[in-house]
Design an enzyme around this catalytic site. Structure first.
Site, PDB file in Angstrom:
ATOM      1  N   SER A 107       0.853  -1.186  -0.001  1.00 21.69           N
ATOM      2  CA  SER A 107      -0.019   0.120   0.026  1.00 21.69           C
ATOM      3  C   SER A 107       0.780   1.235   0.043  1.00 21.69           C
ATOM      4  CB  SER A 107      -0.923  -0.035   1.360  1.00 21.69           C
ATOM      5  OG  SER A 107      -0.081   0.221   2.531  1.00 21.69           O
ATOM      6  N   LYS A 108       0.387   2.372   0.039  1.00 23.34           N
ATOM      7  CA  LYS A 108       0.618   3.542  -0.108  1.00 23.34           C
ATOM      8  C   LYS A 108       2.164   3.757   0.864  1.00 23.34           C
ATOM      9  CE  LYS A 108      -0.477   7.977  -2.003  1.00 23.34           C
ATOM     10  NZ  LYS A 108      -1.513   8.684  -2.348  1.00 23.34           N
ATOM     11  N   ARG A 109       1.994   3.403   2.220  1.00 26.84           N
ATOM     12  CA  ARG A 109       2.875   3.645   3.169  1.00 26.84           C
ATOM     13  C   ARG A 109       4.074   2.820   2.897  1.00 26.84           C
ATOM     14  NH1 ARG A 109       2.332  -0.653   7.230  1.00 26.84           N
ATOM     15  NH2 ARG A 109       0.660  -1.945   6.514  1.00 26.84           N
ATOM     16  N   GLY A 146       5.350   2.539  -0.288  1.00 28.16           N
ATOM     17  CA  GLY A 146       6.122   3.097  -1.178  1.00 28.16           C
ATOM     18  C   GLY A 146       4.993   2.746  -2.692  1.00 28.16           C
TER      19      GLY A 146
END
Ligand code: GLU
Length: 434
Positions: free
Chosen positions: A211-213, A215
């Site tokens: 996910s976004k966290r 990268g």
């Protein structure tokens, strides 16, 4: 004669184009290219609220940057393909495979289209997962169209794949449970079944969904961070696939020559930023100096001394890192003024010791001819002395004398770049400072 291989990349433009989506596009490209086929792109924008043009642009920019080729139908957005769908939905009703039904109590006038589920087990051969069987009974008579003109997502996919001549559906494993209902519909429509290949998901280092966290940002973000497409493609190709053997570095063409679906893994593939940086560094090193300088230009409008390129190649893992080095550690051509205490590693080295070493080095360097004033030769001359006397106490004052900095490349590289005259001048200046 076998049909031309056509793969597809049908992103939903509901977000920036992330690594997982790009990996799917890459596998589709590699498979098509390996078989002399092509990849078609369409935008699955049936979710009207969340689909945005800016995301389409981001996807196209990502593909362009990576250099992944594709073709596009004249009308590429599902939201604009109503005319195509209108040809097929009534047919399903005609043959008795679907029927119109009331949308529900709240909508007595509206009619949706439901699929007449034959309640069978669907089995298909997945190129990655082998034989897969699903019982479709629990789906019931599922809704396939909002109305006679407007298909819901799964029906649009089936019609589009057929209309675009898709022979191979290579997509993320998260779509595997959609396959049986899509097969039910395509069989009712009399379409040919494509070959399916459900590829493993990309996972974060902690094995959770990327996910976004972790990268999983837009691939264009990696571009902005100084990664180069050669490296991103190389690394993504190896996330869930392996050609066998020890080789890790490949060009896109080499990957296409080697790519087969039977070598795609079943297990999820872990994404690691450090590994991506390693690939980036390796691919940066392969660029010619001129090409390296050209790529750097996108990140810095300052002129770059070509003599620095080999040093940057050796040390910087990304182009952004290279620019940062140019602005800090590598900025030693100008006036190297510094706090004299820095020569003594802030008190760790005695002034007499530093002076003696710098004097000895001056004598050693005196005998080196101008033409031989090169990093490797200088190292050969100084290294034995430094080893005998204590490397820290010899090389630290020398490096600071040359660079004026706490952090910089090694003194041999700097001397090679500065040349004999300037080197001599800076060491003399340091002796005065002491
Ligand atoms: N639009 C889907 C997605 O972006 C792809 C569906 C498919 O490959 O069939 O995940």
């Amino acid at each position: 004669m076998t049909a031309k291989v056509i793969t597809r990349y049908p992103p939903s433009p509901t977000g920036f184009v992330h690594i997982g989506s790009v990996r799917t596009a890459l596998f589709n490209h590699l498979f098509a290219a390996h078989n002399g086929g092509e990849m078609v792109l369409r935008f699955e924008d049936t979710d009207k609220e969340r689909s945005k043009r800016e995301y389409e642009d981001d996807i196209l920019a990502g593909l362009a940057w990576l250099g992944l080729p594709y073709s596009m139908p004249a009308v590429a957005r599902q939201s604009e393909r109503t005319a195509v769908y209108q040809k097929h939905i009534p047919k399903l009703i005609e043959v008795g495979a679907a029927y119109e039904a009331e949308a529900g109590k709240d909508n007595p006038d509206k009619k949706v289209v439901r699929f007449k589920n034959p309640n069978v087990k669907i089995t298909f051969q997945d190129a990655v997962r082998g034989e897969v069987t699903f019982d479709t009974t629990e789906l019931g008579d599922f809704v396939i169209a909002r109305n006679i003109d407007e298909p819901l997502y799964h029906l649009a996919v089936v019609i589009d794949d057929h209309e675009m001549g898709v022979t191979h559906v290579i997509r993320g494993e998260d779509h595997i449970s959609n396959t049986p209902r899509q097969i039910l519909m395509l069989e009712a429509l009399g379409f040919e079944r494509p070959q399916y290949a459900h590829i493993p998901l990309i996972l974060a280092p902690d094995k959770t969904k990327l996910s976004k966290r972790h990268g999983a940002v837009s691939v264009n973000e990696y571009k902005a961070q100084g990664f180069i497409p050669e490296a991103v493609l190389n690394y993504l190709a190896l996330l869930g696939w392996n050609p066998g053997g020890e080789q890790e570095l490949f060009t896109l063409d080499e990957l296409a020559k080697l790519f087969t679906l039977d070598r795609v893994h079943k297990a999820g593939a872990v994404f690691g930023l450090e590994k991506l940086k390693w690939f980036n560094h390796e691919h940066l090193k392969k660029l010619s100096d001129a090409e390296y300088a050209a790529r750097l230009k996108a990140f810095s409008d300052k002129g770059i001394d070509p003599r620095l390129i080999p040093l940057l190649k050796e040390r910087a893992q990304t182009l952004v890192e290279a620019v940062l080095m140019l602005e800090t550690e590598f900025d030693f051509f100008g006036d190297p003024s510094y706090e004299p205490a820095l020569l003594l590693q802030k008190g760790k080295i005695l002034p007499e010791v530093a002076s003696n070493h710098l004097k000895a080095l001056t004598d050693l360097l005196e005998h080196v001819p101008h033409e031989g004033f090169l990093a490797a030769q200088l190292k050969d001359i100084i290294w034995p002395y430094a080893t005998a006397q204590g490397r820290g106490e010899v090389l630290w004052p020398l490096r600071v004398a040359l660079s004026g900095k706490e952090k910089s490349p090694d003194p041999f590289a700097i001397m090679g770049l500065l040349g004999k005259e300037e080197t001599r001048k800076r060491i003399a200046q340091a002796l005065q400072n002491l």
